[in-house]
Design an enzyme around this catalytic site. Sequence first.
Site, PDB file in Angstrom:
ATOM      1  CD  GLU A   4      80.804 -13.115 -27.942  1.00 34.24           C
ATOM      2  OE1 GLU A   4      81.136 -14.218 -27.472  1.00 34.24           O
ATOM      3  OE2 GLU A   4      81.545 -12.451 -28.693  1.00 34.24           O
TER       4      GLU A   4
ATOM      5  CE  LYS B 260      89.412 -17.931 -31.333  1.00 30.65           C
ATOM      6  NZ  LYS B 260      87.960 -17.958 -31.135  1.00 30.65           N
TER       7      LYS B 260
END
Length: 274
Positions: free
Chosen positions: A78, A28
């Site tokens: 977040e 990723k």
Amino acid sequence: VREVPAAGRYGEAVAVAVARMRAGEFDKVVLARTLELTSAREPDLPAMLRRLARHDPAGYTFAVPSGPGRTLVGASPELLVSLRDGRLTANPLAGSAPRSTDLAEDVRRAVALLESEKDLHEHAVVVAAVREALAPFCTALEVPERPTLVRTAAMWHLSTTVTGEVSAPDTTALDLASALHPTPAVCGTPTELARRVIAESEPFDRGAYTGMVGWQNADGDGEWVVTIRCAEAEGRTLRLFAGAGVVAASTPEAETAETAAKFRTFLHAVGAAL
């Protein structure tokens, strides 16, 4: 309004990264782009901050100096980590879908995100990294098996709330945040290879974007959030940042659209549009 890189060039970088992942090089990478807004006068930062706070009341709204004459302004969804009286909470977000103004379509997108194999995999990679980073500090760590959904004004996100009890009384919130940073949600995995891919792919310096901003008191308790959904103001220029998590199942079109959706948080606050 100037895009750096342009949407087409960004899509090309995503395509190259996907090809490398399908070849087994890495798992990723988070690739970002910027949007530079230049106006006839300097932006009204206090007014912008108020609009950001009203637009996403559940987010973490901040404005901090980031250099001489520069201010980092944001509304992050977040929580990287918080620590209070020996108990920690982390809330990694990974896997996203743009909101819709049509209620039925908005619900459909939320359900699709919860069932998306691509996004669930992307999220699981981040949660595993958070667990691995925090476990050495904890006597107990609770990690739910499946993510839930959180929403901002512009996006749906897959979310997992991780909680635990720290083992050493002198552990601080900044110790935990430093152990976590950078998570695969803002960098990728393996971390060092993802860093190199980012450096090769992004034609700009991230600066404080995807870092962390927060506070800590004299007892070591504190709260740190990931500096996403943010912009840097300098003079008459406002530079917005947005990134997307790229995995082997990603497409250039979807990741470019995701960054455009993330820009909308700030575009709404300053009254601009792509």
